[in-house]
Scaffold this motif. Structure first.
Motif, mmCIF file in Angstrom:
data_model
loop_
_atom_site.group_PDB
_atom_site.id
_atom_site.type_symbol
_atom_site.label_atom_id
_atom_site.label_comp_id
_atom_site.label_asym_id
_atom_site.label_seq_id
_atom_site.Cartn_x
_atom_site.Cartn_y
_atom_site.Cartn_z
ATOM 1 N N CYS A 50 0.669 -1.408 0.041
ATOM 2 C CA CYS A 50 0.028 0.036 -0.157
ATOM 3 C C CYS A 50 0.802 1.038 0.029
ATOM 4 O O CYS A 50 0.238 2.332 -0.477
ATOM 5 C CB CYS A 50 -0.886 -0.070 1.225
ATOM 6 S SG CYS A 50 -0.203 0.394 2.635
ATOM 7 N N GLY A 51 1.928 1.304 0.393
ATOM 8 C CA GLY A 51 2.906 2.342 0.354
ATOM 9 C C GLY A 51 2.927 3.139 1.537
ATOM 10 O O GLY A 51 3.784 4.456 1.645
ATOM 11 N N GLN A 100 -2.569 21.032 -3.059
ATOM 12 C CA GLN A 100 -3.531 20.039 -2.066
ATOM 13 C C GLN A 100 -3.533 18.577 -2.579
ATOM 14 O O GLN A 100 -4.166 17.983 -2.808
ATOM 15 C CB GLN A 100 -4.956 20.617 -2.702
ATOM 16 C CG GLN A 100 -5.079 22.115 -1.928
ATOM 17 C CD GLN A 100 -6.398 22.500 -2.115
ATOM 18 O OE1 GLN A 100 -7.254 21.872 -2.724
ATOM 19 N NE2 GLN A 100 -6.838 23.928 -1.857
ATOM 20 N N ALA A 101 -2.098 18.239 -2.409
ATOM 21 C CA ALA A 101 -1.859 16.634 -3.070
ATOM 22 C C ALA A 101 -2.241 15.694 -1.871
ATOM 23 O O ALA A 101 -1.442 14.916 -1.865
ATOM 24 C CB ALA A 101 -0.588 16.626 -3.747
ATOM 25 N N PHE A 102 -3.111 16.094 -1.030
ATOM 26 C CA PHE A 102 -3.319 15.002 0.249
ATOM 27 C C PHE A 102 -4.743 15.567 0.653
ATOM 28 O O PHE A 102 -5.425 16.615 0.269
ATOM 29 C CB PHE A 102 -2.375 15.127 1.538
ATOM 30 C CG PHE A 102 -2.458 16.647 1.711
ATOM 31 C CD1 PHE A 102 -3.352 17.120 2.775
ATOM 32 C CD2 PHE A 102 -1.510 17.636 1.342
ATOM 33 C CE1 PHE A 102 -3.384 18.508 3.187
ATOM 34 C CE2 PHE A 102 -1.370 18.990 1.902
ATOM 35 C CZ PHE A 102 -2.428 19.367 2.676
ATOM 36 N N CYS A 140 -3.942 5.700 -2.512
ATOM 37 C CA CYS A 140 -4.641 6.753 -1.890
ATOM 38 C C CYS A 140 -6.006 6.530 -1.830
ATOM 39 O O CYS A 140 -6.708 6.352 -2.897
ATOM 40 C CB CYS A 140 -4.162 8.119 -2.709
ATOM 41 S SG CYS A 140 -5.211 9.454 -1.895
ATOM 42 N N ARG A 141 -6.450 6.255 -0.689
ATOM 43 C CA ARG A 141 -8.061 5.979 -0.330
ATOM 44 C C ARG A 141 -8.766 7.180 -0.704
ATOM 45 O O ARG A 141 -9.823 7.019 -1.025
ATOM 46 C CB ARG A 141 -8.358 5.359 0.782
ATOM 47 C CG ARG A 141 -7.735 3.972 1.215
ATOM 48 C CD ARG A 141 -6.845 4.073 2.228
ATOM 49 N NE ARG A 141 -6.232 2.695 2.533
ATOM 50 C CZ ARG A 141 -4.763 2.296 2.271
ATOM 51 N NH1 ARG A 141 -4.058 3.520 1.821
ATOM 52 N NH2 ARG A 141 -4.297 1.194 2.466
ATOM 53 N N ASP A 146 -4.370 12.627 -9.082
ATOM 54 C CA ASP A 146 -4.012 13.795 -10.000
ATOM 55 C C ASP A 146 -3.198 14.815 -9.270
ATOM 56 O O ASP A 146 -2.309 15.528 -9.835
ATOM 57 C CB ASP A 146 -5.283 14.617 -10.627
ATOM 58 C CG ASP A 146 -5.919 13.399 -11.667
ATOM 59 O OD1 ASP A 146 -5.260 12.366 -12.006
ATOM 60 O OD2 ASP A 146 -7.155 13.476 -11.942
ATOM 61 N N ALA A 147 -3.616 15.357 -8.075
ATOM 62 C CA ALA A 147 -3.014 16.443 -7.403
ATOM 63 C C ALA A 147 -1.339 15.918 -7.068
ATOM 64 O O ALA A 147 -0.497 16.844 -6.940
ATOM 65 C CB ALA A 147 -3.940 16.711 -6.100
#
Length: 169
Positions: A50-51, A100-102, A140-141, A146-147
């Protein structure tokens, strides 16, 4: 411990500091790092798929949930906590915030580790395909892919623009 596990001290560098980890040699690295208060290292799957537990080991991303602690001997570990320098977020961390990559941020530390390794081993602007390939094995759940990809590409673009030799074979 049941008495059959080997207890061994392991000496390594974690986020630039030489440390000795005690306990079961075959114990998981994620448990050892979290025991040191490095809570950016998270465990979800326990299978290395899962990372969320990814850190840099000698500059390469590894899943710490399946990495035995004895594998750290003499090596250099960087967690998300060690990516900042003198209290200043890294360029990549800042871009994740700006882009906003999270969402929940649970997966963010692992993405940051793999993205940093990808940026460190390439020059010039990365393509979306290169980023997606470099982040295989991360889930990423919240669906922020994309972000996340955009943030990494933005950093690579800036690096490429500041390197006059980028892209020159």
């Amino acid at each position: 411990m049941s008495g059959t596990e080997e207890v061994k001290d392991v000496t390594c560098r974690i986020n630039g500091e030489e440390v000795t980890l005690s306990g079961e040699a075959a114990g998981s690295t994620v448990a050892a790092l979290r025991a040191r208060g490095l809570y950016g290292v998270r465990e979800t799957c326990g299978l290395g798929v899962c990372g969320t537990c990814t850190v840099l080991l000698d500059g390469e991303p590894v899943s710490t949930c399946i990495l035995p602690k004895f594998a750290l001997e003499g090596r250099d570990v960087v967690t998300v906590e060690g990516a900042a320098t003198a209290g200043e977020l890294s360029e990549l961390q800042k871009q994740f915030i700006e882009s906003q990559a999270f969402q929940c941020s649970f997966c963010t530390p692992g993405f940051l580790a793999s993205a940093q390794a990808l940026l460190d081993r390439t020059s010039g602007e990365l393509t979306r395909g290169e980023v997606e390939e470099g982040l295989q094995g991360h889930l990423c759940r919240c669906g922020s892919y994309d972000a996340i990809n955009d943030a990494i590409i933005a950093v690579s673009r800036r690096r490429g623009a500041s390197d006059p030799d980028a892209g020159v074979a």
